[in-house]
Design an enzyme around this catalytic site. Structure first.
Site, mmCIF file in Angstrom:
data_model
loop_
_atom_site.group_PDB
_atom_site.id
_atom_site.type_symbol
_atom_site.label_atom_id
_atom_site.label_comp_id
_atom_site.label_asym_id
_atom_site.label_seq_id
_atom_site.Cartn_x
_atom_site.Cartn_y
_atom_site.Cartn_z
ATOM 1 N N ASP A 1 -4.262 26.234 22.035
ATOM 2 C CA ASP A 1 -5.710 26.115 21.845
ATOM 3 C C ASP A 1 -6.294 25.161 22.887
ATOM 4 O O ASP A 1 -7.408 25.354 23.371
ATOM 5 C CB ASP A 1 -6.016 25.600 20.432
ATOM 6 C CG ASP A 1 -5.803 26.681 19.378
ATOM 7 O OD1 ASP A 1 -5.890 27.875 19.717
ATOM 8 O OD2 ASP A 1 -5.540 26.317 18.212
ATOM 9 N N GLY A 2 -5.522 24.106 23.209
ATOM 10 C CA GLY A 2 -5.980 23.150 24.230
ATOM 11 C C GLY A 2 -6.195 23.833 25.582
ATOM 12 O O GLY A 2 -7.116 23.496 26.321
ATOM 13 N N ASN B 1 -15.272 22.918 20.608
ATOM 14 C CA ASN B 1 -14.751 22.288 19.382
ATOM 15 C C ASN B 1 -15.711 21.240 18.828
ATOM 16 O O ASN B 1 -16.179 21.340 17.724
ATOM 17 C CB ASN B 1 -13.425 21.583 19.667
ATOM 18 C CG ASN B 1 -12.218 22.449 19.373
ATOM 19 O OD1 ASN B 1 -12.360 23.557 18.877
ATOM 20 N ND2 ASN B 1 -11.041 21.951 19.694
ATOM 21 N N GLU B 2 -15.939 20.193 19.628
ATOM 22 C CA GLU B 2 -16.739 19.098 19.106
ATOM 23 C C GLU B 2 -17.181 18.112 20.179
ATOM 24 O O GLU B 2 -16.673 18.104 21.305
ATOM 25 C CB GLU B 2 -15.997 18.309 18.012
ATOM 26 C CG GLU B 2 -14.897 17.366 18.469
ATOM 27 C CD GLU B 2 -13.598 18.042 18.827
ATOM 28 O OE1 GLU B 2 -13.299 18.093 20.042
ATOM 29 O OE2 GLU B 2 -12.887 18.508 17.941
ATOM 30 N N ARG C 1 -22.280 2.412 11.109
ATOM 31 C CA ARG C 1 -21.416 1.395 11.725
ATOM 32 C C ARG C 1 -19.984 1.782 11.435
ATOM 33 O O ARG C 1 -19.629 2.020 10.286
ATOM 34 C CB ARG C 1 -21.698 0.002 11.162
ATOM 35 C CG ARG C 1 -22.983 -0.614 11.652
ATOM 36 C CD ARG C 1 -23.231 -1.963 10.995
ATOM 37 N NE ARG C 1 -24.466 -2.552 11.479
ATOM 38 C CZ ARG C 1 -25.669 -2.210 11.071
ATOM 39 N NH1 ARG C 1 -25.829 -1.257 10.177
ATOM 40 N NH2 ARG C 1 -26.740 -2.815 11.564
ATOM 41 N N ASP D 1 -16.046 3.419 13.411
ATOM 42 C CA ASP D 1 -15.266 3.773 14.610
ATOM 43 C C ASP D 1 -15.912 4.888 15.420
ATOM 44 O O ASP D 1 -15.770 4.915 16.646
ATOM 45 C CB ASP D 1 -13.846 4.205 14.205
ATOM 46 C CG ASP D 1 -12.967 3.010 13.865
ATOM 47 O OD1 ASP D 1 -13.509 1.875 13.865
ATOM 48 O OD2 ASP D 1 -11.772 3.197 13.596
ATOM 49 N N SER E 1 -15.926 26.664 14.713
ATOM 50 C CA SER E 1 -14.526 26.912 15.116
ATOM 51 C C SER E 1 -13.796 25.609 15.418
ATOM 52 O O SER E 1 -12.572 25.546 15.341
ATOM 53 C CB SER E 1 -14.453 27.867 16.313
ATOM 54 O OG SER E 1 -15.118 27.332 17.424
ATOM 55 N N TYR F 1 -10.453 18.143 15.203
ATOM 56 C CA TYR F 1 -10.670 16.717 14.892
ATOM 57 C C TYR F 1 -11.430 16.557 13.567
ATOM 58 O O TYR F 1 -11.105 15.719 12.722
ATOM 59 C CB TYR F 1 -11.477 16.073 16.038
ATOM 60 C CG TYR F 1 -11.321 14.580 16.196
ATOM 61 C CD1 TYR F 1 -10.912 13.776 15.147
ATOM 62 C CD2 TYR F 1 -11.593 13.965 17.414
ATOM 63 C CE1 TYR F 1 -10.777 12.403 15.299
ATOM 64 C CE2 TYR F 1 -11.459 12.601 17.585
ATOM 65 C CZ TYR F 1 -11.045 11.825 16.525
ATOM 66 O OH TYR F 1 -10.912 10.480 16.688
ATOM 67 N N LYS G 1 -11.351 18.183 10.881
ATOM 68 C CA LYS G 1 -10.525 18.288 9.670
ATOM 69 C C LYS G 1 -9.743 16.997 9.435
ATOM 70 O O LYS G 1 -9.540 16.588 8.298
ATOM 71 C CB LYS G 1 -9.573 19.485 9.771
ATOM 72 C CG LYS G 1 -8.806 19.705 8.480
ATOM 73 C CD LYS G 1 -8.020 20.972 8.484
ATOM 74 C CE LYS G 1 -7.336 21.180 7.148
ATOM 75 N NZ LYS G 1 -6.402 20.114 6.775
HETATM 76 P P1 NAP Z 1 -4.219 17.292 22.226
HETATM 77 O O1 NAP Z 1 -4.432 15.904 21.694
HETATM 78 O O2 NAP Z 1 -3.155 17.522 23.226
HETATM 79 O O3 NAP Z 1 -3.955 18.325 21.007
HETATM 80 C C1 NAP Z 1 -4.706 18.331 19.875
HETATM 81 C C2 NAP Z 1 -4.199 19.397 18.895
HETATM 82 O O4 NAP Z 1 -5.370 20.044 18.379
HETATM 83 C C3 NAP Z 1 -3.308 20.478 19.504
HETATM 84 O O5 NAP Z 1 -2.273 20.752 18.592
HETATM 85 C C4 NAP Z 1 -4.246 21.660 19.638
HETATM 86 O O6 NAP Z 1 -3.597 22.909 19.508
HETATM 87 C C5 NAP Z 1 -5.128 21.453 18.414
HETATM 88 N N1 NAP Z 1 -6.434 22.110 18.453
HETATM 89 C C6 NAP Z 1 -7.299 22.279 19.481
HETATM 90 N N2 NAP Z 1 -8.388 22.935 19.062
HETATM 91 C C7 NAP Z 1 -8.192 23.206 17.740
HETATM 92 C C8 NAP Z 1 -8.959 23.872 16.752
HETATM 93 N N3 NAP Z 1 -10.165 24.380 17.022
HETATM 94 N N4 NAP Z 1 -8.456 23.960 15.505
HETATM 95 C C9 NAP Z 1 -7.251 23.448 15.195
HETATM 96 N N5 NAP Z 1 -6.471 22.809 16.075
HETATM 97 C C10 NAP Z 1 -6.955 22.685 17.338
HETATM 98 O O7 NAP Z 1 -5.615 17.752 22.828
HETATM 99 P P2 NAP Z 1 -6.047 19.137 23.408
HETATM 100 O O8 NAP Z 1 -4.944 20.131 23.261
HETATM 101 O O9 NAP Z 1 -6.663 18.915 24.748
HETATM 102 O O10 NAP Z 1 -7.207 19.527 22.378
HETATM 103 C C11 NAP Z 1 -8.375 18.754 22.277
HETATM 104 C C12 NAP Z 1 -8.763 18.812 20.825
HETATM 105 O O11 NAP Z 1 -7.878 18.007 20.080
HETATM 106 C C13 NAP Z 1 -10.130 18.248 20.517
HETATM 107 O O12 NAP Z 1 -11.150 19.174 20.772
HETATM 108 C C14 NAP Z 1 -9.984 17.879 19.058
HETATM 109 O O13 NAP Z 1 -10.390 18.936 18.179
HETATM 110 C C15 NAP Z 1 -8.503 17.656 18.863
HETATM 111 N N6 NAP Z 1 -8.266 16.241 18.554
HETATM 112 C C16 NAP Z 1 -7.878 15.944 17.288
HETATM 113 C C17 NAP Z 1 -7.701 14.628 16.917
HETATM 114 C C18 NAP Z 1 -7.301 14.334 15.505
HETATM 115 O O14 NAP Z 1 -7.098 15.303 14.761
HETATM 116 N N7 NAP Z 1 -7.219 13.081 15.115
HETATM 117 C C19 NAP Z 1 -7.891 13.602 17.832
HETATM 118 C C20 NAP Z 1 -8.278 13.937 19.123
HETATM 119 C C21 NAP Z 1 -8.471 15.274 19.473
HETATM 120 P P3 NAP Z 1 -2.563 23.473 20.588
HETATM 121 O O15 NAP Z 1 -1.277 22.779 20.343
HETATM 122 O O16 NAP Z 1 -2.520 24.929 20.245
HETATM 123 O O17 NAP Z 1 -3.126 23.233 21.970
#
Ligand code: NAP
Length: 275
Positions: A45-46, A120-121, A146, A148, A156, A161, A163
């Site tokens: 997805d990334g 995403n966001e 106030r 983080d 989608s 993040y 969730k």
């Molecule tokens: P990453 O930190 O390397 O991976 C974040 C994880 O989020 C990966 O497992 C990725 O899936 C998954 N992901 C991406 N879009 C998703 C979606 N719409 N629904 C469910 N899972 C999803 O970062 P990245 O791969 O560049 O992705 C950036 C995304 O990471 C951001 O847009 C944000 O949504 C998410 N993120 C989440 C957190 C958290 O949950 N605390 C923190 C920072 C960012 P794949 O393994 O298939 O690539």
């Protein structure tokens, strides 16, 4: 059929990309990185987020297809062993187009306004210390935050993040954006809603911070730093992202498979259960 391909850059994804190009050429497809009709991402997805941002200027014209090298994703629904089937379908059939809402983020600084689209966001955090931000909804004061940070997600993106900070999952056919808190401070002095909330397409949310604050702004996987921000305006974008579907990929099945787990035995026992 003009296509472009972006891979994650690891060895497996690069090998699969080479295989894809060979099979595509044999089927008369044309590689066109400048103005493709379909953009294929190989990785996760990334990787699809990266592909989206590479082609965001042409977002209304292209259809995205995602191949996952690990578990099935939310945007990447093709498995690596299905690559030949995907190439065959791409070269011979017209896909169904599925369109999902995007988030528009306008960052107003003393130097002008920068506009971004997020798949995403959008996230807002303070570079140093607690984020202090006034949230206005449709130009009316709503709350003083106030804590983080704040996550404003697309439907989608609600499985990403959003969730993790207890936001709800929204079906991407709903044109909406969701605002969720990251660790808000709530006590007798400071008060926020404390739960995520969902705004429809015709609403907007303005976030006003201290102009002296140094802000870390996240647009999907991209992190940008801003100073002298006067306000940030979030709304559902006019443009949508389009996915080229060569077979059904029901959203709730993806949610179930990603977060609950499901196999054919579960389907069998559900069938036998008395209703
Ligand atoms: P990453 O930190 O390397 O991976 C974040 C994880 O989020 C990966 O497992 C990725 O899936 C998954 N992901 C991406 N879009 C998703 C979606 N719409 N629904 C469910 N899972 C999803 O970062 P990245 O791969 O560049 O992705 C950036 C995304 O990471 C951001 O847009 C944000 O949504 C998410 N993120 C989440 C957190 C958290 O949950 N605390 C923190 C920072 C960012 P794949 O393994 O298939 O690539």
């Amino acid at each position: 059929m003009r296509y472009a391909l972006l891979d994650r850059g690891d060895r497996l994804s690069r090998e699969l990309a080479d295989q894809f190009h060979d099979m595509a050429e044999a089927r008369g497809m044309v590689r066109d990185d400048k103005s493709p009709r379909i953009v294929v991402s190989i990785g996760g997805d990334g990787t699809l987020l990266q592909a989206f941002h590479r082609y965001r200027d042409q977002v209304s014209k292209v259809g995205f297809v995602g191949v996952h090298t690990g578990h099935l994703g939310f945007y990447a629904d093709w498995k690596i062993n299905e690559l030949p089937e995907l190439v065959e379908l791409m070269s011979s059939t017209e896909p169904t187009t599925v369109s999902y809402p995007l988030l528009k983020v306008e960052i107003v600084t003393n130097g002008g306004t920068s506009t971004y689209l997020a798949l995403n966001e959008f996230t807002l955090k303070s570079v140093v210390g607690t984020l202090v931000a006034q949230l206005n909804i449709n130009d009316e004061p709503f709350e003083m935050f106030r804590g983080d940070g704040i996550v404003v997600s697309t439907p989608s993106g609600s499985t990403g993040y959003n969730k993790s900070v207890n936001g709800a999952i929204i079906h991407p056919h709903l044109e909406a954006m969701q605002i969720a808190e990251i660790a808000s401070i709530n006590n007798r002095v400071y008060r926020t809603l404390g739960s995520s909330f969902i705004l429809p397409k015709h609403h907007h949310c303005d976030i006003v911070t201290d102009p002296e604050a140094s802000l870390a702004v996240g647009i999907d996987h991209l992190i940008l730093q801003f100073r002298e921000v006067r306000s940030i305006i979030c709304s559902v974008a006019e443009d949508k992202v389009h996915f080229a579907r060569y077979r059904p990929f029901p959203f709730w099945n993806r949610v179930r498979d990603a977060f609950i787990g499901f196999d054919e035995n579960d389907r069998e026992s559900a069938r036998k259960r008395p209703r």
